[in-house]
Scaffold this active site. Structure first.
Site, short mmCIF file in Angstrom:
data_model
loop_
_atom_site.label_atom_id
_atom_site.label_comp_id
_atom_site.label_asym_id
_atom_site.label_seq_id
_atom_site.Cartn_x
_atom_site.Cartn_y
_atom_site.Cartn_z
N LYS A 30 20.83 12.38 0.81
CA LYS A 30 21.52 13.28 -0.43
C LYS A 30 23.05 12.63 -0.50
O LYS A 30 23.47 12.89 0.59
CB LYS A 30 21.33 14.42 -0.36
CG LYS A 30 22.02 15.18 -1.66
CD LYS A 30 21.57 16.56 -1.56
CE LYS A 30 22.67 17.51 -0.90
NZ LYS A 30 23.82 17.62 -1.64
N ASP A 59 23.17 13.25 -6.06
CA ASP A 59 23.29 14.86 -6.45
C ASP A 59 24.66 14.71 -7.26
O ASP A 59 25.67 15.38 -6.77
CB ASP A 59 23.32 15.63 -5.23
CG ASP A 59 23.47 17.03 -5.35
OD1 ASP A 59 23.35 17.64 -6.42
OD2 ASP A 59 24.00 17.95 -4.52
N LYS A 61 24.60 16.42 -10.50
CA LYS A 61 24.56 17.46 -11.57
C LYS A 61 25.00 17.29 -12.84
O LYS A 61 26.07 17.79 -13.16
CB LYS A 61 25.10 18.61 -10.89
CG LYS A 61 24.58 19.02 -9.60
CD LYS A 61 25.24 20.30 -9.11
CE LYS A 61 24.41 20.85 -7.72
NZ LYS A 61 24.94 20.01 -6.61
N ASP A 64 26.59 17.49 -19.75
CA ASP A 64 27.63 17.01 -21.10
C ASP A 64 26.72 16.98 -22.15
O ASP A 64 25.88 17.79 -22.26
CB ASP A 64 28.03 15.50 -20.73
CG ASP A 64 29.55 15.20 -21.10
OD1 ASP A 64 29.77 15.63 -22.29
OD2 ASP A 64 30.47 14.77 -20.53
N THR A 118 23.48 28.49 -6.49
CA THR A 118 23.31 29.68 -5.64
C THR A 118 24.56 30.48 -4.95
O THR A 118 24.80 31.28 -4.32
CB THR A 118 22.75 29.22 -4.21
OG1 THR A 118 23.06 27.84 -3.65
CG2 THR A 118 21.19 28.86 -4.76
N ARG A 208 23.86 20.43 8.02
CA ARG A 208 24.49 20.72 9.17
C ARG A 208 23.66 20.77 10.46
O ARG A 208 24.04 20.10 11.35
CB ARG A 208 25.68 21.91 9.01
CG ARG A 208 26.71 21.54 8.36
CD ARG A 208 27.38 22.79 7.90
NE ARG A 208 26.66 23.56 6.76
CZ ARG A 208 27.19 24.67 6.00
NH1 ARG A 208 28.20 25.29 6.31
NH2 ARG A 208 26.26 24.98 4.99
O1 C5P Z 1 24.61 21.85 5.69
P1 C5P Z 1 23.51 22.36 4.87
O2 C5P Z 1 22.28 22.34 5.35
O3 C5P Z 1 23.83 23.85 4.46
O4 C5P Z 1 23.54 21.36 3.48
C1 C5P Z 1 23.20 22.06 2.28
C2 C5P Z 1 23.42 20.66 1.30
O5 C5P Z 1 22.91 21.23 0.08
C3 C5P Z 1 24.75 20.63 0.87
O6 C5P Z 1 25.13 19.44 0.73
C4 C5P Z 1 25.20 21.52 0.02
O7 C5P Z 1 26.23 21.25 -0.98
C5 C5P Z 1 23.89 21.57 -0.99
N1 C5P Z 1 23.51 22.59 -1.83
C6 C5P Z 1 23.24 23.77 -1.15
N2 C5P Z 1 22.80 24.89 -2.12
C7 C5P Z 1 22.80 24.61 -3.31
C8 C5P Z 1 22.81 23.23 -4.00
C9 C5P Z 1 23.10 22.40 -3.11
O8 C5P Z 1 23.42 24.22 -0.10
N3 C5P Z 1 22.38 25.40 -4.16
#
Ligand code: C5P
Length: 227
Positions: A30, A59, A61, A64, A118, A208
């Protein structure tokens, strides 16, 4: 179910070093706002140079007016990515225009819609959309389905209900996954792989727990074995 790894490290070099470590795995990567704005199309090329079989989710999003979104979608076609997303709140006409514009291509990327971000709490969401989150997320998912998109970005906890109101084949891609119950970090609600399976999730996004690990390849291997 497929694994999508978030390339959220602070620099291009660090992201590419991670990609190098996991280059033998059949996974999605991603690429988000930060990397794409900073490193651009060259970053996509550099990933493909490490392994051309990596599938890339851009990603960005998009949000427009319909014609501008369709123009952007056509530009994305030129990048050779395999999936991108738009905001469902841009409306059905915008989503329809994007899908119509991509019809002329023999092969197009998967197109997903973001339902409700979220990060919103109920009060903040109400302030913008005048509706509660769960109800509006379902409505956005249904709009995306009717507009011919392939699926939505949502929480694992919404996946099953979205499939019930659209179709089993309508894809769900879910961030907030802690494959084996790892530390949630700043995520409010996290699901593990077993839960994602039970909710019929198509793509789990993991950041992470992989890139902060001492041995990212080992974590990827362990996740893949459970998919
Ligand atoms: O590190 P982690 O597993 O929490 O990363 C989740 C990824 O998904 C990050 O790139 C975050 O920006 C993205 N994301 C999210 N929640 C969303 C949309 C995208 O955690 N609703």
């Amino acid at each position: 179910m497929e694994l999508c790894i978030a390339l959220d490290l602070p620099s291009k070099d660090e992201n590419l070093a991670l990609v190098e470590k996991i280059k033998d795995y059949d996974v999605w990567l991603k690429v988000g706002f930060r990397s794409y704005i900073r490193d651009g199309a060259d970053f996509i090329k550099a990933i493909k140079a490490i392994n051309p079989d990596f599938k890339i989710f851009l990603d960005l999003k998009l949000y427009d007016i319909p014609n501008t979104m369709a123009d952007a979608a056509e530009s994305i076609m030129g990048l050779g990515v395999d999936m991108f997303n738009v905001h469902a709140s841009a409306g059905k006409r915008a989503m329809n225009t994007v899908m119509q514009r991509l019809k002329k291509y023999e092969k197009r990327p998967i197109v997903l819609a973001v339902t409700a971000l979220t990060s919103f709490n109920e009060e903040e969401f109400m302030d913008v959309y005048n509706e509660n989150i769960a109800k509006k997320a379902d409505k956005f998912a249904h709009d995306a389905y009717e507009s011919g998109l392939d699926g939505v970005v949502c929480s694992a906890f919404e996946s099953e209900s979205i499939k019930n109101i659209t179709s089993r084949e309508f894809m769900t891609l879910t961030p907030g996954i802690r494959p084996f119950g790892e530390d949630a970090g700043d995520q409010q609600r996290v699901a593990d792989i077993d839960y994602a399976h039970s909710a019929m999730v198509d793509f789990i996004v993991v950041g992470r727990p992989i890139y902060m690990a001492e041995n990212p390849a080992e974590v990827v291997e362990k996740i893949i074995r459970k998919l």
